[in-house]
Scaffold this motif. Structure first.
Motif, PDB file in Angstrom:
ATOM      1  N   MET A   1       3.810   2.964  -5.823  1.00 56.87           N
ATOM      2  CA  MET A   1       2.613   2.533  -5.101  1.00 56.87           C
ATOM      3  C   MET A   1       1.452   3.501  -5.339  1.00 56.87           C
ATOM      4  N   GLN A   2       1.740   4.791  -5.394  1.00 54.38           N
ATOM      5  CA  GLN A   2       0.689   5.763  -5.686  1.00 54.38           C
ATOM      6  C   GLN A   2       0.108   5.525  -7.079  1.00 54.38           C
ATOM      7  N   PHE A   3       0.988   5.195  -8.023  1.00 49.33           N
ATOM      8  CA  PHE A   3       0.555   4.883  -9.390  1.00 49.33           C
ATOM      9  C   PHE A   3      -0.378   3.674  -9.391  1.00 49.33           C
ATOM     10  N   ILE A   4       0.024   2.600  -8.702  1.00 45.67           N
ATOM     11  CA  ILE A   4      -0.801   1.381  -8.664  1.00 45.67           C
ATOM     12  C   ILE A   4      -2.162   1.670  -8.039  1.00 45.67           C
ATOM     13  N   GLU A   5      -2.168   2.332  -6.892  1.00 43.22           N
ATOM     14  CA  GLU A   5      -3.429   2.565  -6.185  1.00 43.22           C
ATOM     15  C   GLU A   5      -4.342   3.502  -6.962  1.00 43.22           C
ATOM     16  N   ALA A   6      -3.769   4.482  -7.660  1.00 43.33           N
ATOM     17  CA  ALA A   6      -4.589   5.369  -8.480  1.00 43.33           C
ATOM     18  C   ALA A   6      -5.212   4.600  -9.645  1.00 43.33           C
ATOM     19  N   CYS A   7      -4.468   3.673 -10.237  1.00 36.32           N
ATOM     20  CA  CYS A   7      -5.013   2.854 -11.322  1.00 36.32           C
ATOM     21  C   CYS A   7      -6.152   1.967 -10.818  1.00 36.32           C
ATOM     22  N   VAL A   8      -5.966   1.361  -9.653  1.00 34.79           N
ATOM     23  CA  VAL A   8      -7.016   0.517  -9.064  1.00 34.79           C
ATOM     24  C   VAL A   8      -8.260   1.356  -8.770  1.00 34.79           C
ATOM     25  N   GLU A   9      -8.057   2.564  -8.254  1.00 39.65           N
ATOM     26  CA  GLU A   9      -9.191   3.449  -7.961  1.00 39.65           C
ATOM     27  C   GLU A   9      -9.911   3.858  -9.248  1.00 39.65           C
ATOM     28  N   SER A  10      -9.145   4.149 -10.289  1.00 38.39           N
ATOM     29  CA  SER A  10      -9.748   4.512 -11.573  1.00 38.39           C
ATOM     30  C   SER A  10     -10.591   3.376 -12.125  1.00 38.39           C
TER      31      SER A  10
ATOM     32  N   THR B   1       0.840  -1.197   0.000  1.00 37.76           N
ATOM     33  CA  THR B   1       0.000   0.000   0.000  1.00 37.76           C
ATOM     34  C   THR B   1       0.874   1.247   0.000  1.00 37.76           C
ATOM     35  N   THR B   2       0.265   2.359  -0.393  1.00 37.81           N
ATOM     36  CA  THR B   2       0.962   3.641  -0.356  1.00 37.81           C
ATOM     37  C   THR B   2       1.370   4.005   1.060  1.00 37.81           C
ATOM     38  N   GLU B   3       0.510   3.737   2.018  1.00 37.41           N
ATOM     39  CA  GLU B   3       0.817   4.087   3.400  1.00 37.41           C
ATOM     40  C   GLU B   3       2.037   3.313   3.899  1.00 37.41           C
ATOM     41  N   GLU B   4       2.131   2.031   3.574  1.00 36.73           N
ATOM     42  CA  GLU B   4       3.319   1.258   3.955  1.00 36.73           C
ATOM     43  C   GLU B   4       4.570   1.854   3.324  1.00 36.73           C
ATOM     44  N   ALA B   5       4.492   2.208   2.040  1.00 38.84           N
ATOM     45  CA  ALA B   5       5.648   2.786   1.346  1.00 38.84           C
ATOM     46  C   ALA B   5       6.062   4.098   1.987  1.00 38.84           C
TER      47      ALA B   5
ATOM     48  N   VAL C   1      -6.863  11.885  -9.481  1.00 32.52           N
ATOM     49  CA  VAL C   1      -5.731  12.756  -9.192  1.00 32.52           C
ATOM     50  C   VAL C   1      -4.827  12.078  -8.172  1.00 32.52           C
ATOM     51  N   LEU C   2      -3.536  12.014  -8.478  1.00 30.48           N
ATOM     52  CA  LEU C   2      -2.590  11.385  -7.550  1.00 30.48           C
ATOM     53  C   LEU C   2      -2.351  12.288  -6.363  1.00 30.48           C
ATOM     54  N   LYS C   3      -2.312  11.682  -5.199  1.00 26.18           N
ATOM     55  CA  LYS C   3      -2.111  12.437  -3.960  1.00 26.18           C
ATOM     56  C   LYS C   3      -0.645  12.829  -3.819  1.00 26.18           C
ATOM     57  N   GLU C   4      -0.401  13.878  -3.061  1.00 26.48           N
ATOM     58  CA  GLU C   4       0.966  14.326  -2.822  1.00 26.48           C
ATOM     59  C   GLU C   4       1.751  13.262  -2.070  1.00 26.48           C
ATOM     60  N   ALA C   5       3.029  13.119  -2.406  1.00 28.65           N
ATOM     61  CA  ALA C   5       3.887  12.154  -1.724  1.00 28.65           C
ATOM     62  C   ALA C   5       4.112  12.585  -0.290  1.00 28.65           C
TER      63      ALA C   5
ATOM     64  N   PHE D   1      20.387   6.546  -8.220  1.00 25.33           N
ATOM     65  CA  PHE D   1      19.621   5.297  -8.203  1.00 25.33           C
ATOM     66  C   PHE D   1      18.210   5.578  -7.686  1.00 25.33           C
ATOM     67  N   PRO D   2      17.237   4.744  -8.041  1.00 25.82           N
ATOM     68  CA  PRO D   2      15.875   4.931  -7.536  1.00 25.82           C
ATOM     69  C   PRO D   2      15.831   4.645  -6.038  1.00 25.82           C
ATOM     70  N   ASP D   3      15.194   5.538  -5.288  1.00 20.40           N
ATOM     71  CA  ASP D   3      15.166   5.371  -3.838  1.00 20.40           C
ATOM     72  C   ASP D   3      13.762   5.047  -3.338  1.00 20.40           C
ATOM     73  N   ALA D   4      13.573   5.130  -2.023  1.00 15.80           N
ATOM     74  CA  ALA D   4      12.286   4.777  -1.432  1.00 15.80           C
ATOM     75  C   ALA D   4      11.158   5.664  -1.950  1.00 15.80           C
ATOM     76  N   TYR D   5      11.485   6.911  -2.289  1.00 12.09           N
ATOM     77  CA  TYR D   5      10.445   7.804  -2.812  1.00 12.09           C
ATOM     78  C   TYR D   5      10.024   7.399  -4.221  1.00 12.09           C
ATOM     79  N   ASP D   6      10.938   6.817  -4.997  1.00  7.06           N
ATOM     80  CA  ASP D   6      10.540   6.226  -6.274  1.00  7.06           C
ATOM     81  C   ASP D   6       9.579   5.066  -6.019  1.00  7.06           C
ATOM     82  N   GLY D   7       9.870   4.281  -4.982  1.00 10.34           N
ATOM     83  CA  GLY D   7       8.979   3.188  -4.615  1.00 10.34           C
ATOM     84  C   GLY D   7       7.615   3.680  -4.172  1.00 10.34           C
ATOM     85  N   LEU D   8       7.590   4.792  -3.428  1.00 12.23           N
ATOM     86  CA  LEU D   8       6.328   5.401  -3.003  1.00 12.23           C
ATOM     87  C   LEU D   8       5.529   5.864  -4.220  1.00 12.23           C
ATOM     88  N   ALA D   9       6.201   6.497  -5.186  1.00 13.17           N
ATOM     89  CA  ALA D   9       5.519   6.945  -6.399  1.00 13.17           C
ATOM     90  C   ALA D   9       4.921   5.765  -7.154  1.00 13.17           C
TER      91      ALA D   9
END
Length: 382
Positions: free
Chosen positions: A360-369, A113-117, A378-382, A350-358
């Motif tokens: 997760m936000q992408f996945i959850e926004a797609c599921v919501e759509s 989930t985004t919250e875990e990330a 609309v994607l929520k702020e990181a 290198f991609p960091d944890a914030y790339d990982g958070l982004a």
């Protein structure tokens, strides 16, 4: 000379696809050595994997909790852990090692989930530990060169992006006996998505690291084409970036005839740039006058910052494993700089944890759509 780091691995035992690849990539530069691991929940697999990879039997652990606790107390404990387990366990393992004061490298997606990330991002910052998420494709020299060309305005303002990642390996209805398919298609282990989480996030991250653009909103259609599946195997996503540019993504694992077909086309006011992962050594650069230039890794026109990641002369393919090794090489260089009390942020590539958070936000926004009848989200702020 910088010391050789030691690392541990969670997952990656016999039958694993990604674990052995990480071990080979790390070994390419000799900057870190595998010293510990909990490679499998199956005792025999765990033991045999550790023995084959030269790990001291005393440092082959029954689970990640035992490994984190033991390695934390050792004077020669591991410097970082590599997490190559199914998605469902990423968060718990990463959190356990961060809390033990051990740096983390994690396969994508970062969490369930985004919250875990987000929690992992915060914890890594609090503990001041380096955290890498292995979106491999931004490790290609050509991808780094594209970012440089865009930053220098060589195609002008970006107007639209078309990106796709087709595979065909899940086209069959009966995948019985395929370990990789079994967990990826199981919501209990993979999470809310299969295809978008597995390869769609690679599109999202590769485009972001090429262009610097972030998604403002998106509209997704996630399909379960093969009968009986509960998670997507073919998905299309329309995106709008923070700059106002548009994009279209297609991720599929039922596209017969494709192996690993990540392709990105970036169209600007003054030209366009095209990159195809299966021919990852080259960039196609089209100018507004209609002329075309084919740029190869190793060419003289490759910028110095990108060329620093070249390993062998042009014409000798480096490929995916070299790209992953580039990420590890940069991660370890930053580790040494941080350990020495030197500034490392400017050299971090290198991609960091914030790339990982982004991701997760992408996945959850797609599921919501999808749940909204394929409406805009609309994607929520990181």
């Amino acid at each position: 000379m910088s010391r050789i780091l030691s690392y541990g691995m969670a997952g990656g035992g016999r039958g694993s696809l990604i674990g052995p690849a990480h071990r080979r990539a790390i070994a390419m530069d000799g900057k870190a050595v595998l010293r510990a691991g909990c490679f499998s929940r199956q005792e025999e697999n765990n033991r045999q994997t550790g023995e084959e990879w030269g790990v001291d039997p005393d440092r082959i652990y029954k689970d990640y909790m035992e490994m984190a606790a033991a390695e934390k107390e050792r004077t020669d404990g591991i410097d970082f852990v590599v997490i190559v387990t199914p998605n469902v366990s990423h968060y718990a393992i990463a959190r356990t090692f961060l809390e033990a004061g051990i740096a983390v490298v994690c396969d994508k997606p970062l969490a369930m989930t985004t919250e875990e990330a987000r929690q992992l991002c915060v914890l890594a910052e609090q503990k001041q530990l380096l955290f890498m998420v292995t979106y491999v494709y931004s490790g290609y020299t050509a991808v780094k060169q594209i970012r440089s060309m865009i930053e220098r305005g060589m195609i002008g303002r970006i107007r639209t992006i078309a990106a796709e990642y087709p595979q065909g390996w899940l086209a069959k209805e009966d995948m019985t006996g395929n370990k990789q398919a079994a967990w990826r298609l199981d919501p209990e282990q993979a999470g809310q998505s299969n295809t978008l989480a597995d390869i769609g996030t690679h599109i999202e991250n590769t485009v972001h690291r090429m262009t610097g653009l972030s998604i403002r909103r998106l509209m997704a259609r996630m399909e379960c084409i093969v009968p009986g599946r509960r998670l997507d195997d073919n998905s299309a996503v329309w995106v709008e970036y923070d700059s106002g540019a548009s994009g279209a993504y297609w991720a599929s694992q039922i596209a017969i005839g494709h192996d690993n077909g990540l392709r990105v086309r970036i169209y600007g006011e003054k030209g366009s740039l095209h990159w195809f992962q299966e021919e990852g050594e080259k960039i196609l650069y089209y100018k507004e006058d209609g002329s075309r230039m084919e740029i190869h890794r190793g060419d003289a026109m490759i910028d110095a910052d990108a060329a620093a990641y070249d390993r062998i002369p042009s014409g000798h393919s480096e490929g995916w494993l070299g790209a992953l090794a580039n990420h590890y090489c940069n991660y370890i260089e930053c580790f040494h700089a941080k350990e020495a009390g030197e500034a490392y942020e400017a050299g971090k590539n290198f991609p960091d944890a914030y790339d990982g958070l982004a991701g997760m936000q992408f996945i959850e926004a797609c599921v919501e759509s999808q749940a909204k009848g394929n409406g805009w989200v609309v994607l929520k702020e990181a």
